[in-house]
Motif scaffolding. Structure first.
Motif, PDB file in Angstrom:
ATOM      1  N   ASP A  66      46.282  42.458  35.469  1.00  0.00           N
ATOM      2  CA  ASP A  66      45.074  42.666  34.674  1.00  0.00           C
ATOM      3  C   ASP A  66      44.077  41.556  35.015  1.00  0.00           C
ATOM      4  O   ASP A  66      44.274  40.401  34.647  1.00  0.00           O
ATOM      5  CB  ASP A  66      45.404  42.649  33.186  1.00  0.00           C
ATOM      6  CG  ASP A  66      44.207  42.967  32.304  1.00  0.00           C
ATOM      7  OD1 ASP A  66      43.062  42.950  32.798  1.00  0.00           O
ATOM      8  OD2 ASP A  66      44.419  43.221  31.108  1.00  0.00           O
ATOM      9  N   PHE A  67      43.024  41.942  35.747  1.00  0.00           N
ATOM     10  CA  PHE A  67      41.979  40.998  36.147  1.00  0.00           C
ATOM     11  C   PHE A  67      40.691  41.211  35.355  1.00  0.00           C
ATOM     12  O   PHE A  67      39.638  40.709  35.732  1.00  0.00           O
ATOM     13  CB  PHE A  67      41.688  41.141  37.646  1.00  0.00           C
ATOM     14  CG  PHE A  67      42.884  40.895  38.518  1.00  0.00           C
ATOM     15  CD1 PHE A  67      43.462  39.634  38.599  1.00  0.00           C
ATOM     16  CD2 PHE A  67      43.447  41.918  39.259  1.00  0.00           C
ATOM     17  CE1 PHE A  67      44.570  39.403  39.402  1.00  0.00           C
ATOM     18  CE2 PHE A  67      44.548  41.697  40.069  1.00  0.00           C
ATOM     19  CZ  PHE A  67      45.114  40.428  40.136  1.00  0.00           C
ATOM     20  N   THR A  68      40.743  41.960  34.251  1.00  0.00           N
ATOM     21  CA  THR A  68      39.528  42.317  33.506  1.00  0.00           C
ATOM     22  C   THR A  68      38.884  41.129  32.818  1.00  0.00           C
ATOM     23  O   THR A  68      37.714  41.210  32.437  1.00  0.00           O
ATOM     24  CB  THR A  68      39.816  43.414  32.460  1.00  0.00           C
ATOM     25  OG1 THR A  68      40.800  42.945  31.540  1.00  0.00           O
ATOM     26  CG2 THR A  68      40.277  44.709  33.137  1.00  0.00           C
ATOM     27  N   ARG A  69      39.605  40.022  32.632  1.00  0.00           N
ATOM     28  CA  ARG A  69      39.049  38.836  31.970  1.00  0.00           C
ATOM     29  C   ARG A  69      38.953  37.653  32.932  1.00  0.00           C
ATOM     30  O   ARG A  69      39.055  36.507  32.526  1.00  0.00           O
ATOM     31  CB  ARG A  69      39.911  38.460  30.766  1.00  0.00           C
ATOM     32  CG  ARG A  69      39.863  39.507  29.679  1.00  0.00           C
ATOM     33  CD  ARG A  69      40.622  39.040  28.436  1.00  0.00           C
ATOM     34  NE  ARG A  69      40.950  40.188  27.626  1.00  0.00           N
ATOM     35  CZ  ARG A  69      42.143  40.756  27.561  1.00  0.00           C
ATOM     36  NH1 ARG A  69      43.148  40.272  28.249  1.00  0.00           N
ATOM     37  NH2 ARG A  69      42.363  41.798  26.799  1.00  0.00           N
ATOM     38  N   TRP A  70      38.783  37.962  34.217  1.00  0.00           N
ATOM     39  CA  TRP A  70      38.719  36.930  35.251  1.00  0.00           C
ATOM     40  C   TRP A  70      37.746  35.829  34.850  1.00  0.00           C
ATOM     41  O   TRP A  70      36.683  36.132  34.339  1.00  0.00           O
ATOM     42  CB  TRP A  70      38.308  37.572  36.581  1.00  0.00           C
ATOM     43  CG  TRP A  70      38.322  36.602  37.704  1.00  0.00           C
ATOM     44  CD1 TRP A  70      37.254  35.931  38.201  1.00  0.00           C
ATOM     45  CD2 TRP A  70      39.457  36.170  38.441  1.00  0.00           C
ATOM     46  NE1 TRP A  70      37.649  35.102  39.217  1.00  0.00           N
ATOM     47  CE2 TRP A  70      39.012  35.235  39.376  1.00  0.00           C
ATOM     48  CE3 TRP A  70      40.815  36.475  38.394  1.00  0.00           C
ATOM     49  CZ2 TRP A  70      39.845  34.596  40.271  1.00  0.00           C
ATOM     50  CZ3 TRP A  70      41.657  35.853  39.287  1.00  0.00           C
ATOM     51  CH2 TRP A  70      41.180  34.926  40.211  1.00  0.00           C
TER      52      TRP A  70
END
Length: 141
Positions: free
Chosen positions: A112-116
């Motif tokens: 999960d990279f949605t909050r990079w």
């Protein structure tokens, strides 16, 4: 960002926390440590993880893990430390997933990279003697 970060964006040190939920025994584990992505001479990054693992009421112990992350046409090829293939991270998605079969066990990972630059890797492992979920959370150190 509509896709995972570039491989070079991972380079450097990351704070790491991990929770392991063992569904067979009911035990829980926690790891606190650091992960580093270090440049390789031949390209790509070496993933080096070090931390302290507490598991199921046992005394804490040192834990280490190493992988190789290599650029691939469609994302990142993750290999074991000895160069054997582990799994692919598809670069065209913010939440890629992959499987790795290690007979008789199945390892499934969801990234999960949605909050990079904060990101997670969630592993689900099932087999005759395994049934656990492992959530690893990363943030810049």
């Amino acid at each position: 960002m509509a896709r995972m970060p570039d491989l070079s964006d991972f380079e450097g040190a990351w704070a790491l926390s991990r929770v392991i939920e063992d569904r067979l025994t009911g035990a829980e584990g926690r790891l606190t440590g650091q992960a580093q992505f270090l440049p390789r001479h031949a390209g790509g990054l070496d993933y080096v993880e070090e931390g302290e693992l507490s598991y199921g009421g046992q005394p804490p112990m040192a834990a280490t893990r190493r992988y190789i992350w290599l650029p691939a046409p469609d994302g990142v090829a993750v290999q074991f430390e000895d160069g054997r293939a582990f799994h692919m991270i598809e670069g065209d998605r913010l939440m890629p997933d992959a499987n790795h079969h290690c007979d008789p066990d199945l390892y499934h990972v969801s990234y999960d990279f949605t909050r990079w630059p904060d990101w997670q890797a969630i592993w689900r492992v099932v087999g005759p003697r395994k049934d656990y979920r492992m959530l690893s959370s990363y943030s810049r150190a």
